[in-house]
Write a protein that holds these residues in place. Structure first.
Motif, PDB file in Angstrom:
ATOM      1  N   ARG A 165      -9.908  -2.734   1.804  1.00  0.00           N
ATOM      2  CA  ARG A 165      -8.342  -2.643   2.352  1.00  0.00           C
ATOM      3  C   ARG A 165      -7.321  -1.817   1.663  1.00  0.00           C
ATOM      4  O   ARG A 165      -6.569  -1.445   2.030  1.00  0.00           O
ATOM      5  N   GLU A 166      -7.709  -2.303   0.292  1.00  0.00           N
ATOM      6  CA  GLU A 166      -6.569  -1.522  -0.639  1.00  0.00           C
ATOM      7  C   GLU A 166      -6.798  -0.095  -0.544  1.00  0.00           C
ATOM      8  O   GLU A 166      -5.727   0.700  -0.750  1.00  0.00           O
ATOM      9  N   LEU A 167      -7.761   0.560  -0.237  1.00  0.00           N
ATOM     10  CA  LEU A 167      -7.999   1.718  -0.305  1.00  0.00           C
ATOM     11  C   LEU A 167      -7.922   2.270   1.352  1.00  0.00           C
ATOM     12  O   LEU A 167      -8.225   3.374   1.806  1.00  0.00           O
ATOM     13  N   ALA A 168      -7.087   1.399   2.097  1.00  0.00           N
ATOM     14  CA  ALA A 168      -6.746   1.842   3.735  1.00  0.00           C
ATOM     15  C   ALA A 168      -8.037   1.817   4.337  1.00  0.00           C
ATOM     16  O   ALA A 168      -8.054   2.816   5.343  1.00  0.00           O
ATOM     17  N   GLN A 185       0.863  -1.290  -0.142  1.00  0.00           N
ATOM     18  CA  GLN A 185      -0.147  -0.262  -0.052  1.00  0.00           C
ATOM     19  C   GLN A 185       0.779   1.351  -0.126  1.00  0.00           C
ATOM     20  O   GLN A 185       1.895   1.375   0.868  1.00  0.00           O
ATOM     21  N   ARG A 243     -14.316   0.261  -6.196  1.00  0.00           N
ATOM     22  CA  ARG A 243     -13.303   1.579  -5.567  1.00  0.00           C
ATOM     23  C   ARG A 243     -13.863   2.736  -5.708  1.00  0.00           C
ATOM     24  O   ARG A 243     -13.822   3.504  -4.709  1.00  0.00           O
ATOM     25  N   THR A 271     -14.626   4.696  -2.391  1.00  0.00           N
ATOM     26  CA  THR A 271     -13.800   5.817  -2.139  1.00  0.00           C
ATOM     27  C   THR A 271     -14.970   7.060  -1.708  1.00  0.00           C
ATOM     28  O   THR A 271     -14.534   7.872  -0.804  1.00  0.00           O
ATOM     29  N   ARG A 309     -11.779  -6.884  -0.513  1.00  0.00           N
ATOM     30  CA  ARG A 309     -10.125  -6.652  -1.040  1.00  0.00           C
ATOM     31  C   ARG A 309     -10.011  -5.216  -1.163  1.00  0.00           C
ATOM     32  O   ARG A 309      -8.902  -4.455  -0.755  1.00  0.00           O
ATOM     33  N   GLN A 310     -10.734  -4.659  -1.933  1.00  0.00           N
ATOM     34  CA  GLN A 310     -10.826  -3.257  -2.612  1.00  0.00           C
ATOM     35  C   GLN A 310     -10.737  -2.249  -1.356  1.00  0.00           C
ATOM     36  O   GLN A 310     -10.276  -1.285  -1.307  1.00  0.00           O
ATOM     37  N   THR A 331      -4.434   6.891  -1.126  1.00  0.00           N
ATOM     38  CA  THR A 331      -3.961   5.304  -1.121  1.00  0.00           C
ATOM     39  C   THR A 331      -3.907   4.760  -2.395  1.00  0.00           C
ATOM     40  O   THR A 331      -4.907   4.985  -3.230  1.00  0.00           O
ATOM     41  N   LEU A 366     -14.516  -9.398  -3.249  1.00  0.00           N
ATOM     42  CA  LEU A 366     -13.763  -8.392  -3.936  1.00  0.00           C
ATOM     43  C   LEU A 366     -14.016  -6.766  -3.373  1.00  0.00           C
ATOM     44  O   LEU A 366     -12.927  -6.130  -3.002  1.00  0.00           O
TER      45      LEU A 366
END
Lengths: 301, 395
Positions: free
Chosen positions: B259-262, A138, B228, B232, B256-257, A145, B253
């Motif tokens: 967590r990828e966007l924190a 990340q 996403r 967001t 996962r997305q 992010t 999905l």
């Protein structure tokens, strides 16, 4: 503002995948003047080849080198598949009308989808989870992010676009491709082997679809035999938006479609996302049929 | 001049009489007249039970586990001598997880196989497609895990053996508000799924009644893979958690997305998240997901322990909630057959409707007047890549 920038990043990473697929559509169109609808299925096969490769190699940890190996292998397999499709399905129809070839393309697409869904001969209809390909991290830029997986897509797309541009504009094969797209008969008169060049075009376009398939599966790690349909259609819209037959146009169109989708999805209109993408296609066809970067050719009658 | 329709039949012509008998026979065949008890001359002729579900496709993680539960029940019933001296046979049909397929395959079960009862899909939407056909044909349909209230409102031949969306939506809202002390929540719902929309409505009502706020609501289309943009937007709204009721397929999905966007906060789902695929796709991102399930053997009783063992021995994996529900569904059908001492669908229906305190793997099953079973729910959370017991909620 943070939200706007974050959506911008999301949109570019989504659009870069559309761009990658759109490049394949646009190249084949540029040379042969028809839409290869089986392209989105090569994209799907690409993600499955990646999946099988990852199963076979059984990497302990996803590594950069392993990822590149899988990506390269994948592009090679898809290139072969593209040539195979061209030789079996399109070559026998070389001198038929474009409509015949177009219908055949739809047929090839359905054939691949249904074979892939078959449990015995294909991959089976159930979605599969795609394992991690590259080591992912990340990245934080203030409030923004971005995962390295997302970042990889525009980078790979830009790299491949540069290579493609170089092949088309700076090599002898590329010159032959351009000659063929201007006038196939004249090209063969000056000694260009049309069949060979067309096969090469398919190989190039299909390898891009393969790369797209792996990158897509990496970001949306659930793959199934019908996964190519929607991204394929979007990429087709992108190719038309940018000006079909035009390489930078396809890339630009892809990124634009990705951005539009992302910004629409982030609002209350999210369920109209696909409708808006296709409305753009209709608007482009009505008001600027040659696309954003395409040049309108006057056909002499 | 038009003849009176009965005239040719009442006159003495032989061919007309034959036609009359043929018609009468035909009418009886069409009415689906079945003998009270199976024909004794064909002693071992099986009693056919229909099964339709998502054996392949996006929801196969639910459908296959349902089918395994049903299969185990049928095999065990047959091993102990069957029902009314006859073995049961499950006729399986696959709707490939697609909308619009179920009506066709259920028609096939009803007309070609002439099944006496049908085990429905775990998906509420598919049950809404098939239910009216079963109701019209007068064949009982029991869904193991369709939670949408409207399913059993189709008619008196439709049953379910699981809790409903109003119940699970309410308990997830209370769990979010009380146990997780959340105040500001966002929704991410599938605009094409009645299940997803319905659960969000119940959740909203309860959550706001408990003093919470729903400050963001984002929608997507079924089959989408990119969330996403919506995530967001929810992040920008400042939510403390997201409720995303749909199946494990989009769930993995989304996790996962997110967590990828924190987005590291809790993610809440519905019972559709319960499948190993949620963790396969979500990976480490699935940690911090909470959702209700129908059955979870945290402190197994001897009966459930034994069920887990038998299931594992037969299929090489452990059952999920839908497997246990499907197992109970088939046992209940067997029980109704025994009590009615007949394979007439009408009497099976009558006996199903008066099921009281039936000892199932998922608890005691009693059909209420709306043909719903009142069941408890277990909330599970994902920790370190496995489902963990969090709490149990009684109806």
């Amino acid at each position: 503002m943070t939200e706007f920038l974050q959506q911008l990043l999301n949109g570019i990473s989504l659009g870069a995948i559309y761009a990658l697929i759109a490049l394949g559509y646009t190249m084949v169109y540029g040379v042969l003047r028809f839409i290869n609808f089986a392209h989105s299925d090569v994209f799907m096969i690409g993600s499955y080849v990646g999946w099988f490769a990852l199963q076979r190699f059984q990497f302990q940890q996803p590594s950069f080198l392993g990822g590149i190996t899988v990506l390269t292998l994948d592009m090679a397999v898809c290139a072969l598949l593209g040539v195979l499709i061209e030789k079996l399905a399109y070559k026998p129809l070389r001198n038929r009308s474009t409509l015949t070839v177009l219908i055949t393309a739809i047929g090839v697409s359905l054939l691949i989808q249904n074979l892939a869904q078959n449990q015995k001969f294909g991959f089976g209809p159930n979605p599969k989870a795609f394992p991690p390909l590259f080591p992912s991290k990340q990245l934080q830029f203030g409030d923004l992010t971005l995962s390295t997986n997302q970042l990889a897509v525009p980078i790979v797309t830009l790299g491949l676009l540069a290579i493609l541009y170089w092949i088309v504009h700076c090599t002898r094969t590329g010159t032959a491709m351009r000659a063929l797209s201007f006038n196939a008969t004249a090209a063969s008169l000056v000694g260009i082997n049309n069949d060979r060049i067309i096969s090469f075009t398919f190989a190039l376009g299909s390898s891009l679809a393969g790369a797209g398939g792996v990158l897509y599966a990496m970001n949306y790690p659930s793959i199934d035999p019908l996964m190519g349909t929607m991204p394929g259609l979007k990429a087709f819209v992108a190719a038309v938006l940018g000006g079909i037959g035009n390489l930078p146009g396809a890339a630009l169109g892809g990124v634009l479609i990705g951005l539009v989708e992302t910004f629409v999805s982030g609002t209350r209109l999210s369920t109209f996302r696909d409708a808006i993408a296709f409305a753009i296609l209709i608007a482009i066809l009505l008001f600027r049929p040659a696309g954003l970067l395409g040049k309108l050719k006057v056909e002499k009658v | 001049m038009p003849l009176h329709p009965k005239e040719p039949l009442l006159t003495d012509s032989t061919s007309s009489s034959l036609l009359f008998f043929a018609l009468i026979t035909g009418v009886f065949v069409l009415m689906g007249c079945r003998p009270e008890v199976p024909n004794s001359s064909t002693k071992m002729e099986p009693i056919l039970i229909g099964f339709f579900g998502a054996l392949t496709g996006n929801a196969a993680g639910l459908g296959q586990y349902t089918e395994m539960g049903a299969t185990l029940a049928v095999e065990e019933i047959n091993a102990s001598g069957g029902v009314l001296g006859h073995p049961l046979e499950l006729r399986r049909e696959d709707n490939r997880s697609l909308a619009g397929e179920s009506a066709t395959i259920v028609k096939k079960l009803l007309s070609r196989d002439q099944v006496v009862a049908i085990v429905g899909d775990a998906n509420s939407g598919r049950c809404l497609e098939a239910g009216p056909l079963c109701q019209a044909a007068g064949i009982p349909m029991i869904s193991p895990a369709a939670t949408l209230p409207q399913v059993t409102e189709i008619g008196d031949f439709i049953f379910r053996v699981c809790f409903t969306d109003p119940f699970q939506g309410k308990l997830m809202a209370e769990f979010a508000r009380k146990n997780l002390s959340l105040k500001r929540i966002g929704f991410l719902v599938d605009a094409t799924s009645p299940y997803s929309l319905g659960l969000a409505d119940v959740f909203r009502d309860r959550f706001t009644a408990e003093g919470g706020l729903v400050i963001g609501e984002q929608r997507y289309n079924g089959g989408d893979k990119d969330f996403r943009a919506q995530l967001t937007a929810l992040k920008a709204d400042g939510v403390e958690a997201i409720f995303a009721p749909r199946y494990y397929h989009s769930g993995g999905l989304i996790l996962r997305q997110a967590r990828e966007l924190a987005l590291t906060f809790p993610m809440l789902g519905g019972d559709g998240w319960e499948a190993p695929e949620l963790i396969d796709v979500g990976g480490s991102a699935a940690d911090g997901a909470y959702f209700p399930v129908h059955f979870f053997a945290e402190t197994p009783t001897p009966a459930t322990r034994d069920f887990l063992d038998r299931f594992h021995r037969r299929f090489g994996k452990f059952p999920t909630g839908v497997s246990a529900l499907a197992f109970d569904t088939l046992q209940m059908i067997g029980d109704a057959l025994r009590r009615s001492n007949s394979i007439r669908p009408k009497s099976i229906r009558d006996e199903l409707a008066v099921t009281r305190d039936f000892p199932g793997i998922t608890g005691l099953i009693t059909m209420d007047s709306h043909h719903n079973a009142q069941k408890s729910a277990v909330i599970v959370g994902v920790k370190a890549g496995s489902f963990q017991f969090v709490s149990v909620i009684e109806p």
